[in-house]
Design an enzyme around this catalytic site. Structure first.
Site, short mmCIF file in Angstrom:
data_model
loop_
_atom_site.label_atom_id
_atom_site.label_comp_id
_atom_site.label_asym_id
_atom_site.label_seq_id
_atom_site.Cartn_x
_atom_site.Cartn_y
_atom_site.Cartn_z
N VAL A 1 27.76 -20.86 22.38
CA VAL A 1 27.41 -20.27 21.08
C VAL A 1 27.33 -21.34 19.99
O VAL A 1 26.65 -21.16 18.97
CB VAL A 1 28.45 -19.19 20.71
CG1 VAL A 1 29.81 -19.80 20.40
CG2 VAL A 1 27.98 -18.33 19.54
N LYS A 2 28.00 -22.46 20.21
CA LYS A 2 28.04 -23.53 19.20
C LYS A 2 26.70 -24.24 19.04
O LYS A 2 26.51 -24.99 18.08
CB LYS A 2 29.14 -24.53 19.53
CG LYS A 2 30.55 -23.94 19.52
CD LYS A 2 30.94 -23.44 18.15
CE LYS A 2 32.42 -23.03 18.12
NZ LYS A 2 32.83 -22.60 16.78
N ASP A 3 25.76 -24.01 19.96
CA ASP A 3 24.42 -24.57 19.79
C ASP A 3 23.83 -24.13 18.46
O ASP A 3 23.15 -24.91 17.76
CB ASP A 3 23.49 -24.09 20.91
CG ASP A 3 23.81 -24.69 22.27
OD1 ASP A 3 24.95 -25.14 22.47
OD2 ASP A 3 22.92 -24.68 23.13
#
Length: 481
Positions: A62-64
């Site tokens: 999700v940190k993308d």
């Protein structure tokens, strides 16, 4: 209309949400991750529970989304210039995404991680060309070795350095307000009723939660999932074992500052989930749903299942799965790691465990020495014991978290030093640890050659001390059968 009030989710394809095809760079492939319904794990629930698979982002988490948003905002503002260096403090995933995007755009990357980050994450960071600095994870916020302080110092020292600062960067929640929230609304045709996400930096739950509340005119409930001892949910900040979620609070931290990326007013309530429950859910997901997910996904999905339990068929719960279990194969999916800490194993064997072989009380508490004790106080607490573990001292007493053991106070050592010395100046190495779920022969092998007290852990907490000879004898007894 289906019994859940919408038709889109069951047949949705990523292409229906956003443009899927050719991209000019890795950045274009970020987002538009699918929802997958839980079936066997959610058996008996009337509400539908859907997991948003963020590990299908190109860089694995999700940190993308936040990484791309922060880099692009810094480029627009001029903080990050051509030839610059991206610097960040992270448990791993944000750093991985930043390092990969930085590589694609010609920037250098420097990442600071706590020492509890998985080996797989550190290897991935280096694979993307990041310069990795590992710092002790058990430092108070004002300590120079605290991961965020190290990153801040490096960003100041490196020419062209730019600190991403995910904890306080408004581009973090903005990424989820612009992408994650709208995707969920479109994928469920506006039928989502409950949104669940773990709270780490707070960016995902805040940004996506803000959008969903706004577009639904307040109808969507937002629930934060938090480790049991995390400060977000009212815990005292003791260490836990699930990475990338929660707010750890060292007892010596002078001012407890929560991230400005976390907008508390968005969250309707917090569900506190213990490590053991999160890991059980992880193991069920891989074996019953074919979903190999990371530790924080276990925390979030355990919370989502709780949320869904009392709901009716008109409710739709969407939960974020931040990353894949492939980054944690050496931890949450490894029986040696699980057994050593007394967590449920993936493969139950026929051999007696430490807990069974030694009749260990699972609700016991290890007697410990507080980290702020003097030598005289520590000697009194030993009470004839050869050694006791020394743990971080907190205002509220509680079970000994194995992750917070500093070392051992030894009666022999303390008899030779001044009474007024701090006990932390005279510690031996931490005592060996075996877990209640460890097969007895493996535990005996682990401490082979050691003589003295051993901490027995159950679900990451010390429950008793036993002498190494007891473990060795039980191991010999089992092998001799």
């Amino acid at each position: 209309m289906t019994r859940y009030g919408f038709e889109v989710v069951r047949d949705v394809h990523i292409g229906e949400v956003g443009d899927v095809g050719s991209h000019e760079s890795i950045a274009g492939a970020i987002g538009n991750t699918p929802l997958v319904r839980l079936n066997r794990v959610a058996e008996g629930l009337e509400a539908a529970v859907y997991v948003k698979l963020e590990y299908l982002n190109p860089l694995g988490s999700v940190k993308d989304r936040a990484a791309l948003s922060m880099i692009e905002a810094a480029e627009r503002s001029g903080e990050l210039r051509p030839g610059g260096t991206v610097v960040e403090a992270t448990s791993g995933n944000t750093g991985i995404a930043l390092a990969a995007i930085a590589a694609a755009r010609g920037y250098r990357s420097v990442v600071v991680v706590p020492d509890k980050s998985s080996a797989e994450k550190v290897a991935l960071l280096r694979a993307y060309g990041a310069e990795v600095h590992v710092s002790p994870g058990s430092r108070p916020a004002h300590h120079p070795e605290f991961v965020r302080n190290v990153a801040r110092r490096l960003a100041e020292e490196i020419p062209g350095g730019w600190l991403a600062g995910q904890y306080d960067n408004p581009a973090n929640p903005a990424a989820h307000r612009a992408t994650t929230g709208p995707e969920i609304w479109t994928q469920t045709a506006g039928a989502v009723t409950h949104f669940v996400a773990g709270v780490g930096t707070g960016g995902t739950v805040s940004g996506a939660g803000e959008f969903l509340k706004a577009v639904s005119r307040g109808a969507v409930q937002v629930i934060g999932a938090d480790p049991e001892t995390s400060a977000y949910g009212g815990g005292d900040g003791r260490a836990w074992y699930v990475e990338s979620v929660g707010h750890h609070l060292h007892p010596e931290t002078e001012v407890d500052q929560w991230p400005s990326s976390y907008h508390r007013d968005v969250v309707d309530r917090i569900e506190r989930v213990g490590d053991a429950e999160a890991l059980r859910v992880l193991h069920r997901l891989s074996r019953a749903e074919g979903l190999l997910l990371g530790g924080s996904s276990g925390t979030a999905i355990a919370a989502a299942l709780r949320v869904a339990r009392p709901l009716g068929p008109e409710s739709v719960v969407v939960v974020i799965a931040p990353d894949s279990g492939r980054s944690y194969l050496s931890k949450y999916f490894d029986d040696d790691w699980l057994g050593r800490l007394g967590f449920p194993l993936l493969r139950e064997g026929t051999e007696p465990t430490v807990g069974v072989a030694l009749t260990i009380p699972l609700d016991g508490h290890v007697r410990t020495v507080p980290s702020r004790a003097t030598v005289a106080e520590a000697r009194a607490l030993l009470g004839g014991a050869p050694a006791l573990p020394v743990l971080l001292q907190r205002k509220v007493s509680g079970p000994a978290q194995i992750a917070e053991v500093l070392g051992a106070a030894s009666a022999v050592t303390l008899d030779r030093v001044p009474d007024t010395d701090p006990v932390t100046a005279h510690l031996s190495a931490p005592l060996p640890v075996v877990g209640t779920t460890d097969p007895i022969s493996r535990a005996a092998e682990r401490i082979s050659g050691y003589a003295g007290p051993v901490v027995v852990a159950h679900e990451g907490r010390g429950v008793t001390l036993v002498d190494a000879t007891e473990i060795a004898a039980a191991g010999v007894d089992y092998r001799g059968r």
